[in-house]
Every structure is written in structure tokens, then in C-alpha cells.
Design a protein around this motif. Sequence first.
Motif, short mmCIF file in Angstrom:
data_model
loop_
_atom_site.label_atom_id
_atom_site.label_comp_id
_atom_site.label_asym_id
_atom_site.label_seq_id
_atom_site.Cartn_x
_atom_site.Cartn_y
_atom_site.Cartn_z
N HIS A 76 21.45 -6.28 -75.29
CA HIS A 76 22.73 -6.19 -74.59
C HIS A 76 23.67 -7.36 -74.92
N GLU A 77 23.19 -8.32 -75.67
CA GLU A 77 23.98 -9.53 -75.95
C GLU A 77 25.35 -9.23 -76.54
N GLU A 78 25.41 -8.30 -77.48
CA GLU A 78 26.69 -7.98 -78.12
C GLU A 78 27.68 -7.39 -77.12
N VAL A 79 27.19 -6.50 -76.26
CA VAL A 79 28.05 -5.89 -75.24
C VAL A 79 28.53 -6.96 -74.27
N LEU A 80 27.65 -7.84 -73.84
CA LEU A 80 28.03 -8.89 -72.90
C LEU A 80 29.06 -9.82 -73.52
N SER A 81 28.87 -10.17 -74.78
CA SER A 81 29.82 -11.03 -75.49
C SER A 81 31.18 -10.36 -75.60
N ARG A 82 31.19 -9.08 -75.92
CA ARG A 82 32.46 -8.33 -76.02
C ARG A 82 33.16 -8.29 -74.67
N SER A 125 23.20 -12.59 -66.45
CA SER A 125 22.45 -11.49 -65.83
C SER A 125 23.32 -10.79 -64.78
N LEU A 126 24.24 -11.51 -64.15
CA LEU A 126 25.16 -10.87 -63.22
C LEU A 126 26.10 -9.92 -63.95
N LEU A 127 26.56 -10.33 -65.12
CA LEU A 127 27.42 -9.45 -65.92
C LEU A 127 26.65 -8.21 -66.35
N GLU A 128 25.40 -8.39 -66.74
CA GLU A 128 24.58 -7.25 -67.15
C GLU A 128 24.42 -6.27 -65.98
N VAL A 129 24.17 -6.78 -64.80
CA VAL A 129 24.05 -5.91 -63.62
C VAL A 129 25.38 -5.22 -63.34
N ALA A 130 26.48 -5.95 -63.47
CA ALA A 130 27.80 -5.38 -63.22
C ALA A 130 28.11 -4.22 -64.16
N LEU A 131 27.54 -4.24 -65.34
CA LEU A 131 27.78 -3.19 -66.33
C LEU A 131 26.73 -2.08 -66.31
N LEU A 187 36.81 -1.66 -71.21
CA LEU A 187 35.60 -1.97 -70.45
C LEU A 187 34.75 -0.74 -70.19
N ASP A 188 35.38 0.42 -70.11
CA ASP A 188 34.64 1.66 -69.87
C ASP A 188 33.65 1.96 -70.98
N GLN A 189 33.90 1.41 -72.17
CA GLN A 189 33.00 1.63 -73.31
C GLN A 189 31.81 0.68 -73.31
N LEU A 190 31.79 -0.26 -72.38
CA LEU A 190 30.73 -1.28 -72.36
C LEU A 190 29.68 -1.05 -71.29
N LEU A 191 29.81 0.01 -70.53
CA LEU A 191 28.85 0.28 -69.46
C LEU A 191 27.50 0.71 -70.01
N PHE A 192 26.45 0.27 -69.35
CA PHE A 192 25.09 0.68 -69.70
C PHE A 192 24.74 1.88 -68.84
#
Length: 105
Positions: free
Chosen positions: A9-15, A28-34, A100-105
Motif C-alpha cells: 500500500h506504500e505507493e497509494v499512501l504516498s500518492r 497506519s491511520l491513513l491506511e485505515v482511512a482509505l 482520492l476516489d481512485q486510492l481507496l482499498f
Amino acid sequence: MAGTVDPSHEEVLSRCEEILQYTFQDRSLLEVALTHSSVASTYLASNERLEFLGDAVLGLAVCEELYRRFPTATEGEMTRIKSVVVSRQACAQVAASLGLDQLLF
């Protein structure tokens, strides 16, 4: 989950940080947010609790701005404006315009 981020997920988080022009101290908060609840391993690993908090924070910020910008507006007028500004549709449009809609997991 706190303190650890899946390397895939690093690339998505960086973007996401690049788009927001903000670097998260706790990624990890950003990852949960996505993370949508449909793919989360548990309810607590999804973005729903953060969404609840974010809705309240956004509502407060918008209410304060409306109060300052429209000193003669009634409560009802400010409530109507707020409901449009913080609606699901308006937030989705902003997220989509930023990509941002393209970055959701």
C-alpha cells in the motif's frame, strides 16, 4: 494495526499524501482511512469510525466558517447551506476531483 503499514500500500499512501500535500506521522491511520469496510479484515480496520469523526470535524469547520462569513444569517439558513456543503454528494465530488476516489482499498 497501529504502527504498521502493508508494504503493498506504500505507493497509494504516498500518492494520497502528495495529493493532500500532507505527510502523516502515523501512516497506519491513513491506511485505515482509505480502507472500505467491504475489504477490511474487521469492522475496526475499516474507515467507518474515522468517517464518523471526520464528519463531525468537517461539520464544525463548516459551521464556524458559515457563522463568520454570514453574520446576519439565521440558524435555518446556515443549516441549509451546511447540509449542501457537507453532503455525501459534495464530499464525493471533491474527493473525485482530487483523485482520492481512485486510492481507496
